[in-house]
Design a protein around this motif. Structure first.
Motif, mmCIF file in Angstrom:
data_model
loop_
_atom_site.group_PDB
_atom_site.id
_atom_site.type_symbol
_atom_site.label_atom_id
_atom_site.label_comp_id
_atom_site.label_asym_id
_atom_site.label_seq_id
_atom_site.Cartn_x
_atom_site.Cartn_y
_atom_site.Cartn_z
ATOM 1 N N ARG A 420 49.265 35.079 39.298
ATOM 2 C CA ARG A 420 48.468 34.190 38.467
ATOM 3 C C ARG A 420 47.686 35.008 37.449
ATOM 4 O O ARG A 420 46.909 35.889 37.820
ATOM 5 C CB ARG A 420 47.485 33.420 39.369
ATOM 6 C CG ARG A 420 46.679 32.390 38.647
ATOM 7 C CD ARG A 420 45.784 31.655 39.614
ATOM 8 N NE ARG A 420 44.626 32.474 39.972
ATOM 9 C CZ ARG A 420 43.714 32.103 40.874
ATOM 10 N NH1 ARG A 420 43.837 30.984 41.523
ATOM 11 N NH2 ARG A 420 42.685 32.878 41.132
ATOM 12 N N SER A 422 44.746 35.130 35.416
ATOM 13 C CA SER A 422 43.492 34.383 35.439
ATOM 14 C C SER A 422 42.666 34.695 34.201
ATOM 15 O O SER A 422 42.259 35.831 33.987
ATOM 16 C CB SER A 422 42.705 34.733 36.701
ATOM 17 O OG SER A 422 43.473 34.427 37.848
ATOM 18 N N GLU A 460 49.665 30.937 34.130
ATOM 19 C CA GLU A 460 48.372 31.203 33.503
ATOM 20 C C GLU A 460 47.384 30.137 33.924
ATOM 21 O O GLU A 460 47.704 28.957 33.930
ATOM 22 C CB GLU A 460 48.506 31.179 31.974
ATOM 23 C CG GLU A 460 49.342 32.312 31.454
ATOM 24 C CD GLU A 460 49.153 32.547 29.957
ATOM 25 O OE1 GLU A 460 48.120 32.079 29.392
ATOM 26 O OE2 GLU A 460 50.023 33.193 29.370
ATOM 27 N N VAL A 461 46.190 30.575 34.301
ATOM 28 C CA VAL A 461 45.170 29.619 34.723
ATOM 29 C C VAL A 461 43.851 29.928 34.022
ATOM 30 O O VAL A 461 43.389 31.067 34.016
ATOM 31 C CB VAL A 461 44.970 29.659 36.257
ATOM 32 C CG1 VAL A 461 43.957 28.617 36.678
ATOM 33 C CG2 VAL A 461 46.284 29.420 36.958
ATOM 34 N N GLN A 475 48.622 35.027 44.611
ATOM 35 C CA GLN A 475 48.222 33.894 45.451
ATOM 36 C C GLN A 475 49.213 33.703 46.598
ATOM 37 O O GLN A 475 50.428 33.701 46.387
ATOM 38 C CB GLN A 475 48.164 32.616 44.620
ATOM 39 C CG GLN A 475 47.172 32.665 43.464
ATOM 40 C CD GLN A 475 45.760 32.947 43.888
ATOM 41 O OE1 GLN A 475 45.242 34.024 43.654
ATOM 42 N NE2 GLN A 475 45.138 31.992 44.562
ATOM 43 N N THR A 485 43.763 34.375 47.453
ATOM 44 C CA THR A 485 44.165 35.501 46.636
ATOM 45 C C THR A 485 44.361 36.686 47.559
ATOM 46 O O THR A 485 43.437 37.106 48.236
ATOM 47 C CB THR A 485 43.088 35.818 45.589
ATOM 48 O OG1 THR A 485 42.897 34.673 44.765
ATOM 49 C CG2 THR A 485 43.514 36.992 44.738
#
Length: 645
Positions: A420, A422, A460-461, A475, A485
């Motif tokens: 991910r 972040s 993408e977050v 994750q 995580t």
RNA sequence: GCCGUUGUAGCUCAGUGGUAGAGCACUUCCUUGGUAAGGAAGAGGUCGUGAGUUCAAUUCUCAUCAACGGCUCCA
């Protein structure tokens, strides 16, 4: 006539205004019975939606994600109907489908629901489902919708309505229950054949802990009883893998009331796993040019003011101890200590990248309700390192860290994870994130580029970054489905300047390095918690707390068994001798339950031939082998860190 | 931290307004048995903690601590 295109490429023409359900019927009655919802040109719609133009459609059954989520969302409506019938005056918030079922949030006006009442609701739902009521969609003007919920006195739906544009508002009615809902839904309630309301919990309105807490009822439903039974079976299997259960059974860790919540005690078996992981980390980092350091567990308040951690982090740090007017904090992170090692000597570009590594012990005062076995604790040992590098070396270093992740994951056979990326949330600059909009964009772009170049799939977050920069999180999911995580790889463009970290570049100018924070093995706590579940307690040989158990068939062979055990110990193998006066069946059973990878069974035959009979955990008898042969095999398997075959 | 549930032997769990039980584990003895539980005896708990109600509380009430299911949060 209109042309309808199907996923397999086939095209058929139908009368204008036909519904997808009728199309399903035209294909087969069986399909018409199974179909739940449809996609029309990629948009999920009710089966009753009339088709008036050419379109591509896909008919979804329970086997599709779209089918399941529609099924569960409709189940949530049935739940609401049951709740409204049972507790008149209840107000509803939202009732979405989730990964493994559905929930509905509601305000019961301070009433709490008991276990029996939950069972009652489950029965009521079954009854409503059997009525086979049709889900009726109705477009409604915003004014009429508001009037409806004002009449009902439902401030939650009114709040929801406030955010919706007029002309796109729809109601769905099944039986006696009408809800504001975008849909789509299953055609009628009768498709839901089996329902289980799984739990009841509090949930903050709009997910904000400052808001009122609503009652949330979780449930799951299926098109047949058989599937519900299988689901329950699966949940029970998952519980057997739970690291909290396995950790206790295998003597890995424990908690004690007098020590404190979230403070695991590592038992001898767990300590072995820790030490093996550290050995792997040391070898890997040494080969990758890291240098190891050791730092204290506490530091003065001033350091955390310099780092900028305190305002962001204070709530999750243990309160300070004050000595002679100076406050000291238990460290919640290792970075500032490492930065101080960087700045202890004058640095040249020739010293970079400088990679400082430490399995650092940190303490975080997590809220009591957040603690979860080993996955969320208050004392943690982090596979930490900080890489100080020039901007031009960043991509190379960052990629090397990613490569290290992949290498580790291969060793452990970790496949089910999501990378991910972040990012920050521009709206929270200056609060949750350092107020450096350009640096954020620049570093986020750099990280994204590295990921794309290395061909690593990622998502993408927004609003998940660290306060000092973007990061890549790995994750994973626990046995019972909770997300964590596992590992993290972070960019830091802020702390270097805050600590005034500098090196002299080729042009003899002072420059501030970029910092990479990385923890590919996360923390011992979370990583071992994860590994317990990942392996279901069956560690590969190199990690297994007890690698070999020597099992003499009777007392008569104890001396020979002892000599075999000693030869294994001399070879550095973690071997134990079971010389109890028990039958071999009993010894094998006990060893199997402790998930020891190898059993060496010794009786008269073996003693005469200076051999052992080998039994692999879970695999049964593997035949005789000479002592020297088994020593070689075991040593190789351990040295190469082979995974369970 | 918030909502809800739970708390009895080392572990898994029964049970009761009149100071407690099972299986496994543990100790001792018998048994010397070839690939997932041989037999017997014994030891072990002030029923999470504190207060209240009661002639009497492990059982009822309240508080507190901890664990669990969620929310929020996170390595």
């Amino acid at each position: 006539m209109i042309n309808i295109k199907f996923p397999d490429g086939a095209e058929r023409s139908y009368e204008n205004g036909i519904s997808p359900l009728e199309i399903a019927k035209s294909i087969s009655e069986g399909l018409a019975r199974k179909v739940i919802v449809t996609s029309v040109d990629g948009v999920v719609r009710d089966l009753s939606t009339p088709l008036v133009t050419d379109a591509s459609i896909k008919l979804h059954t329970w086997d599709d994600a779209e089918g399941k989520s529609t099924f569960w969302h409709s189940s949530a409506h049935i739940l609401a109907e049951a709740v409204e019938a049972t507790f008149p005056g209840v107000k509803f918030w939202v009732g979405p489908a989730i990964d493994k079922g559905f929930y509905y949030d509601m305000d019961l006006g301070g009433k709490s629901i008991s276990e029996e009442e939950l069972l009652g609701l489950e029965k009521k739902m079954a009854e409503l489902a059997r009525k086979n009521n049709v889900f009726i969609r109705k477009e409604i003007s915003k004014a009429d919708a508001i009037a409806y919920f004002e009449e009902k006195g439902d401030e939650y739906k009114l709040d929801l309505l406030a955010g919706l544009p007029d002309g796109e508002i729809t109601f769905y009615t099944q039986g006696e229950f009408t809800d504001l809902c975008r849909g789509p839904h299953i055609p009628q309630t009768g498709l839901v054949k089996a329902i289980k309301l799984t739990s009841i919990a509090g949930a903050y309105w709009k997910g904000d802990e400052k808001n009122k807490q609503l009652t949330r009822i979780y449930g799951v439903s299926f098109p047949s009883q058989k599937e519900l039974d299988e689901h329950i079976q699966m949940l029970e299997e998952a519980k057997k893998r739970d690291h909290r259960k396995l950790g206790k059974e295998l003597g890995i860790f424990t908690f004690d009331d007098d020590v404190g919540p979230g403070l695991p005690l590592w038992m001898p078996n767990g300590t072995i796993v820790i030490e093996e992981l550290e050995r792997l980390a040391k070898e890997t980092e040494q080969a990758a040019g890291y240098k190891r350091v050791v730092t204290p567990h506490i530091a003065k308040e001033s350091m955390y003011l310099t780092s900028g951690h305190l305002p962001y982090y204070q709530d999750s740090m243990y309160p300070p101890m004050e000595l002679e007017g100076v406050k000291y904090y238990l460290k919640a992170m290792n970075c500032p200590h490492h930065h101080k090692i960087f700045s202890a000597e004058s640095r040249s570009y020739k010293d970079l990248p400088l990679r400082l590594a430490e399995y650092g012990t940190c303490y975080r005062y997590e809220q009591s309700g957040e603690l979860f076995g080993l996955m969320r604790v208050r004392c943690l040992h982090m596979n930490d390192a900080h890489i100080y590098c020039a901007k031009e070396d960043f991509a190379k270093e960052f990629r090397a860290v990613n490569d290290m992740y992949i290498k580790y994951f291969k060793i452990f056979g970790i496949e089910k994870y999501v990378m991910r990326l972040s990012l920050h949330d521009p709206a929270k600059l200056g609060q949750k994130y350092i107020n450096e909009p350009e640096l954020w964009q620049e570093t986020e772009a750099m990280v994204r580029e590295v990921l794309i170049e290395s061909n690593i799939p990622f998502v993408e977050v927004q609003d998940e970054g660290a306060f000092y920069g973007p990061k890549i999180d790995v994750q994973i999911w626990s046995a019972i489905g909770r997300e964590f995580t596992l590992a993290t790889n972070q960019v830091d463009f802020a702390q270097g300047r805050r600590f005034n970290l500098q090196y002299t570049n080729k042009e003899n100018h002072a420059e501030t390095p970029l910092i990479i924070h990385r923890a590919p093995l996360g923390t011992h706590e979370r990583f071992i918690g994860f590994l317990l579940e990942h392996y279901a307690g069956k560690f590969p040989l190199w990690l297994a707390p007890v690698q070999v158990k020597v099992l003499p068939i009777s007392d008569k062979f104890n001396d020979y068994a002892e000599s075999v055990n000693q030869q294994l110990l001399n070879a550095g193998i973690r071997s134990e001798l079971d010389d109890r006066a028990e039958k071999i069946g009993k010894k094998i059973r006990d060893t199997e339950l402790m998930k020891v990878p190898y059993m060496l069974i010794i009786g008269e035959k073996e003693q005469t031939e200076n051999a052992v009979s080998v039994r692999r955990q879970g695999k049964g008898d593997a035949g005789m082998s000479s002592v020297s042969e088994i020593l070689t095999n075991l040593t190789t398997e351990i040295r190469d860190r082979q995974s369970n075959s």
